[in-house]
Write an enzyme that holds these catalytic residues in place. Structure first.
Site, PDB file in Angstrom:
ATOM      1  N   TYR A   1     -11.760   4.014 -10.167  1.00  0.00           N
ATOM      2  CA  TYR A   1     -11.486   4.827  -8.909  1.00  0.00           C
ATOM      3  C   TYR A   1     -11.599   6.362  -8.856  1.00  0.00           C
ATOM      4  O   TYR A   1     -11.156   7.057  -8.072  1.00  0.00           O
ATOM      5  CB  TYR A   1     -10.174   4.273  -8.331  1.00  0.00           C
ATOM      6  CG  TYR A   1      -9.876   2.906  -8.337  1.00  0.00           C
ATOM      7  CD1 TYR A   1     -10.700   1.818  -7.633  1.00  0.00           C
ATOM      8  CD2 TYR A   1      -8.642   2.321  -8.775  1.00  0.00           C
ATOM      9  CE1 TYR A   1     -10.138   0.640  -7.401  1.00  0.00           C
ATOM     10  CE2 TYR A   1      -8.588   1.055  -8.775  1.00  0.00           C
ATOM     11  CZ  TYR A   1      -9.436   0.231  -8.007  1.00  0.00           C
ATOM     12  OH  TYR A   1      -8.877  -1.138  -7.909  1.00  0.00           O
TER      13      TYR A   1
ATOM     14  N   GLY B   1       0.683  -1.223  -0.143  1.00  0.00           N
ATOM     15  CA  GLY B   1      -0.130  -0.142  -0.099  1.00  0.00           C
ATOM     16  C   GLY B   1       0.825   1.483   0.170  1.00  0.00           C
ATOM     17  O   GLY B   1       0.482   2.361   0.218  1.00  0.00           O
TER      18      GLY B   1
ATOM     19  N   GLY C   1       3.186  -3.413  -3.960  1.00  0.00           N
ATOM     20  CA  GLY C   1       3.042  -3.913  -5.426  1.00  0.00           C
ATOM     21  C   GLY C   1       3.431  -2.533  -6.308  1.00  0.00           C
ATOM     22  O   GLY C   1       4.083  -2.454  -6.788  1.00  0.00           O
ATOM     23  N   ARG C   2       2.270  -1.589  -6.040  1.00  0.00           N
ATOM     24  CA  ARG C   2       2.251  -0.385  -6.882  1.00  0.00           C
ATOM     25  C   ARG C   2       3.868   0.308  -6.648  1.00  0.00           C
ATOM     26  O   ARG C   2       4.282   0.833  -7.787  1.00  0.00           O
ATOM     27  CB  ARG C   2       1.234   0.546  -6.365  1.00  0.00           C
ATOM     28  CG  ARG C   2       1.176   1.864  -6.882  1.00  0.00           C
ATOM     29  CD  ARG C   2       0.091   2.718  -6.043  1.00  0.00           C
ATOM     30  NE  ARG C   2      -1.013   1.845  -5.515  1.00  0.00           N
ATOM     31  CZ  ARG C   2      -1.986   1.840  -6.295  1.00  0.00           C
ATOM     32  NH1 ARG C   2      -2.170   2.389  -7.406  1.00  0.00           N
ATOM     33  NH2 ARG C   2      -2.834   0.933  -5.804  1.00  0.00           N
TER      34      ARG C   2
ATOM     35  N   TYR D   1      -1.454  -1.955 -11.941  1.00  0.00           N
ATOM     36  CA  TYR D   1      -3.008  -2.089 -12.090  1.00  0.00           C
ATOM     37  C   TYR D   1      -3.186  -1.454 -13.357  1.00  0.00           C
ATOM     38  O   TYR D   1      -4.366  -1.001 -13.583  1.00  0.00           O
ATOM     39  CB  TYR D   1      -3.629  -1.471 -11.044  1.00  0.00           C
ATOM     40  CG  TYR D   1      -3.129  -2.087  -9.670  1.00  0.00           C
ATOM     41  CD1 TYR D   1      -3.342  -3.347  -9.401  1.00  0.00           C
ATOM     42  CD2 TYR D   1      -2.216  -1.457  -8.832  1.00  0.00           C
ATOM     43  CE1 TYR D   1      -2.825  -3.930  -8.040  1.00  0.00           C
ATOM     44  CE2 TYR D   1      -1.892  -1.959  -7.630  1.00  0.00           C
ATOM     45  CZ  TYR D   1      -2.132  -3.088  -7.266  1.00  0.00           C
ATOM     46  OH  TYR D   1      -1.514  -3.663  -6.118  1.00  0.00           O
TER      47      TYR D   1
ATOM     48  N   CYS E   1     -17.791   2.877 -25.221  1.00  0.00           N
ATOM     49  CA  CYS E   1     -19.008   3.655 -25.446  1.00  0.00           C
ATOM     50  C   CYS E   1     -19.671   3.708 -23.740  1.00  0.00           C
ATOM     51  O   CYS E   1     -20.606   2.884 -23.592  1.00  0.00           O
ATOM     52  CB  CYS E   1     -20.050   2.597 -26.333  1.00  0.00           C
ATOM     53  SG  CYS E   1     -21.150   3.826 -26.858  1.00  0.00           S
ATOM     54  N   GLU E   2     -18.877   4.128 -23.150  1.00  0.00           N
ATOM     55  CA  GLU E   2     -19.328   4.533 -21.812  1.00  0.00           C
ATOM     56  C   GLU E   2     -19.010   6.042 -21.412  1.00  0.00           C
ATOM     57  O   GLU E   2     -17.863   6.510 -21.693  1.00  0.00           O
ATOM     58  CB  GLU E   2     -18.511   3.523 -20.791  1.00  0.00           C
ATOM     59  CG  GLU E   2     -18.672   2.065 -20.938  1.00  0.00           C
ATOM     60  CD  GLU E   2     -19.801   1.605 -20.118  1.00  0.00           C
ATOM     61  OE1 GLU E   2     -20.436   2.648 -19.185  1.00  0.00           O
ATOM     62  OE2 GLU E   2     -20.450   0.650 -20.541  1.00  0.00           O
TER      63      GLU E   2
END
Ligand SMILES: Cc1ncc(COP(=O)(O)O)c(C=O)c1O
Length: 465
Positions: free
Chosen positions: A348, A268, A307-308, A410, A381-382
């Site tokens: 997010y 994190g 990770g990030r 990610y 298309c969103e």
């Protein structure tokens, strides 16, 4: 066990504790990438294209190892599972923390042996448990981290009696978004007040080697208090478990101490997505972590699993401008990458820095263009399919190349084929050399599994179909 003894980490850092190399800055901004090189790569491999710099991955590993010299450092594979990245991380001396059978499979293929593999089972599907129990027969040093008592039962049903780490819900979380704040979410881990009991029970059936908790993803400098609290709780639990206990409430103490190897306080560690946001002060986080967890019982190590932090600023997503549409409200710059390539903004509301690298024919160099507020929108298309809103970019034109920064974590991992869009290609830079590590998917790839199913059906005798 980390690869400390295998010679990976000491050799990789070559630094004194807490002192990363002077030419290893705490963050690489999108503005730091070589524009000419990125334009060349986009020209050669087309867009959308991920570029992942393995040298920067190594630098990030080095800074982590230098800041946490006495800890076991594990890479949370889910951030980027590409083979080249896993190999770079392995060589740097980190272990692998895997969230699924697929990730364990990839880590094994990348050369992590069982002693460097940690499988974190979150509501584990039967197929994953079957697979991991099978791997453990050949690799008995593998550790399974379990966050529910019945998951332990399910492991035992498969004949597993090996290394187990108990995932605790510490009741405190942190993160850049509520969807990635795990520490207090009931889904993750055994509630703190039941954890000691559950761990002692587990020790009767398995080799319990660790305790684990993860606060959430994207902890930034002002969330350090939650991190400290989580770490302090975990230290306390480890101390409690290292003492004999009075299980029936009727002293003398009737249960042995648990012989733990480590307390894993999760990952994190945040990275600055905004161009002007400060980088995480990693040595300060390390110092706060050590202070909060101390004193750990003799023989118990601290472990972390970022990770990030390892891969985020090592990656950019390159995308080409295909339309520019001025409207009364805003100018929409349409690009060929969208939420299927980089989901984080849609999922997010995550911010990614965007830089115009220019290249549109007949247009002046970007340095001579005026900064213009635009919305950068993808081809899906969103309505949510935007990579950034109200961004001041050097006035974009059709044909320009944009770099979306801090996209190495990610990014490709969450890519999908929604809207029947093939996933992008990825190029890795290694000591300056570029190699395609994930080829661009084709339209044919979109229907492979359907065609295979059709073939299986027609191969079967008519009555079985
Ligand atoms: C158990 C666990 N460990 C580590 C991580 C890595 O988090 P980050 O990439 O923010 O460091 C995650 C992320 O979801 C996680 O769930």
């Amino acid at each position: 066990m980390s690869d400390r003894d295998a010679g990976g980490r000491g050799d990789a850092t070559g630094e004194e504790a807490g002192e990363p190399a002077a030419d290893n800055p705490p963050v690489r901004r999108v503005s730091d990438w070589d524009a000419e090189r990125l334009r060349g790569l986009a020209g050669e491999h087309e867009t959308p294209l991920y570029v992942q710099d393995l040298d920067r991955v190594r630098e990030n590993c080095e800074r982590l190892l230098a800041a946490f010299p006495d800890a076991d450092v594990r890479y949370a594979v889910k951030a980027h599972t590409g083979r080249a990245v896993l190999e770079a991380v392995r060589d740097a001396g980190l272990d692998a923390e895997c969230a699924s059978a697929g990730e364990v499979d990839r880590a094994l293929a990348a050369g992590f042996d069982g002693s460097r593999l940690h499988y974190t089972a979150v509501n584990p599907p039967a197929r994953d448990l079957d697979y991991v129990a099978g791997v453990a027969e050949a690799e008995p040093e593998l550790t399974v981290t379990v966050g529910a008592v019945d998951a332990l039962d399910r492991l035992a049903e498969r004949g597993y009696d090996g290394r187990v780490c108990v995932r605790v819900n510490p009741g405190v979380g942190a993160g850049h978004h509520k969807k990635v704040t795990t520490g207090g979410a009931a889904k993750f881990g055994i509630p703190y007040d039941r954890a000691a009991e559950a761990t002692r029970d587990a020790a009767g059936r398995f080799d319990v080697v660790g305790l684990h908790a993860h606060a959430g993803s994207g902890i930034d400098p002002d969330q350090l208090d939650s991190h400290r609290e989580l770490v302090a709780r975990m230290g306390e639990l480890a101390r409690d478990l290292s003492e004999p206990s009075d299980r029936d409430g009727d002293d003398p103490r009737d249960a042995d101490p648990i012989d733990l190897e480590y307390v894993d306080v999760g990952g994190g560690f945040g990275v600055p997505y905004e161009e002007d946001a400060p980088a995480l002060d990693l040595p300060a986080v390390a110092e706060a972590t050590r202070e909060a967890v101390a004193p750990l019982p003799a023989g118990v190590d601290l472990a972390i699993e970022p990770g990030r932090y390892v891969v985020a600023d090592a990656g950019v997503l390159l995308t080409r401008v295909n339309t520019v549409k001025p409207t009364p409200d805003e100018t929409v710059v349409g690009v060929d990458a969208g939420m299927t390539d980089l989901l984080r903004p849609a999922m997010y509301d995550a911010y990614h820095p965007i830089r115009n690298l220019g290249g549109a024919s007949g247009e002046p160099p970007v340095a001579e263009r005026e900064a213009t507020p635009v919305t950068v929108a993808g081809p899906i298309c969103e309505t949510g399919d935007t990579l950034g809103r109200n961004r001041a970019l050097a006035d974009p034109s059709r044909g320009d190349l944009l770099a979306v920064g801090v996209a190495g974590a990610y990014g490709y991992e969450m890519a999908s084929q929604y809207n029947s869009r093939p996933r992008p290609a990825e190029v890795a830079l290694d000591d300056g050399r570029a190699a395609v590590t994930r080829r661009r998917e084709t339209l044919g790839d979109l229907t492979t599994v359907e065609r295979e199913a059709d073939r299986d059906r027609t191969d079967r005798p008519e009555g079985d179909r």
